[in-house]
Design an enzyme around this catalytic site. Structure first.
Site, mmCIF file in Angstrom:
data_model
loop_
_atom_site.group_PDB
_atom_site.id
_atom_site.type_symbol
_atom_site.label_atom_id
_atom_site.label_comp_id
_atom_site.label_asym_id
_atom_site.label_seq_id
_atom_site.Cartn_x
_atom_site.Cartn_y
_atom_site.Cartn_z
ATOM 1 N N CYS A 1 0.862 -1.179 0.000
ATOM 2 C CA CYS A 1 0.000 0.000 0.000
ATOM 3 C C CYS A 1 0.898 1.228 0.000
ATOM 4 O O CYS A 1 1.885 1.259 0.735
ATOM 5 C CB CYS A 1 -0.895 -0.018 1.239
ATOM 6 N N HIS B 1 -9.136 -3.822 -1.717
ATOM 7 C CA HIS B 1 -8.128 -3.029 -0.992
ATOM 8 C C HIS B 1 -8.462 -1.533 -1.066
ATOM 9 O O HIS B 1 -8.472 -0.844 -0.037
ATOM 10 C CB HIS B 1 -6.737 -3.318 -1.587
ATOM 11 N N GLU B 2 -8.735 -1.055 -2.297
ATOM 12 C CA GLU B 2 -8.961 0.389 -2.458
ATOM 13 C C GLU B 2 -10.248 0.838 -1.776
ATOM 14 O O GLU B 2 -10.284 1.883 -1.136
ATOM 15 C CB GLU B 2 -8.983 0.767 -3.947
ATOM 16 N N HIS C 1 -10.116 1.533 1.874
ATOM 17 C CA HIS C 1 -9.624 2.859 2.283
ATOM 18 C C HIS C 1 -10.782 3.830 2.533
ATOM 19 O O HIS C 1 -10.667 4.736 3.358
ATOM 20 C CB HIS C 1 -8.719 3.450 1.196
HETATM 21 NI NI NI Z 1 -3.667 1.133 -0.134
#
Ligand code: NI
Length: 178
Positions: A101, A143-144, A147
């Site tokens: 990341c 993953h994104e 966030h």
């Molecule tokens: Ni990330």
């Protein structure tokens, strides 16, 4: 268009829940996306979420349409702007694989993600995005979008012995400087 600083783990802004985008046709949005693209490209990121540059909106970008030097083995993901995303896992099957990341520089960890994913949202022009994907593509999206809910990949890990520095985990593979 300008290169933006990517916030790093420990910054409380990375732990916030971001707000839906209500006004798609704004100059601010287009400027933000230009900055996100430039920042992701400069750092060879697989993706970038708006809160990583301190903007608490539900916007992620990912993919480039060409192989990524940080993930040379991974399949090619089309360059995508995804706004107000909704995710639905297809089935219960999970898969562990290595993630990095830009907010956790120099490190990788083994993270479980759903293998198959249905995701929806819109692009910056309000066009619908509706895809069923698997593998690396599904992983990047999970993953994104995490966030946007204040979740960093180490918070998803189930075995912290599989978390470490690139130099030690993957010596000689040219991942030291990311
Ligand atoms: Ni990330």
């Amino acid at each position: 268009m300008s290169l933006r600083r990517v916030l790093r783990m420990g910054d409380p802004q990375l732990l916030q829940v971001s707000e839906p985008v209500r006004n798609l046709d704004s100059p601010e949005l287009l400027e933000l996306l230009a900055d996100m693209r430039e920042t992701m490209a400069a750092l060879s990121g697989a993706g970038l979420a708006a809160p990583q540059i301190g903007v608490p909106w539900r916007i992620v970008i990912f993919g480039t349409g060409v192989p990524n030097p940080r993930y040379p083995e991974a399949e090619i993901v089309p360059a995508t702007v995804l706004i107000n995303p909704q995710l639905q896992p297809l089935g219960e099957q999970m898969q562990q694989d290595w993630e990095g990341c830009l907010s956790v520089p120099g490190m990788r960890g083994l993270v479980p993600r759903y293998q198959q994913l249905h995701y929806r949202g819109v692009d910056e022009q309000g066009r619908a995005i509706d895809r069923r994907v698997s593998g690396f593509h599904a992983r990047v999206v999970q993953h994104e979008v995490d966030h946007l809910d204040g979740i960093l990949y180490p918070m998803r890990m189930t075995d912290m012995s599989q978390f470490g520095f690139n130099e030690e985990l993957f010596p000689g593979q040219g991942l030291e400087d990311e």
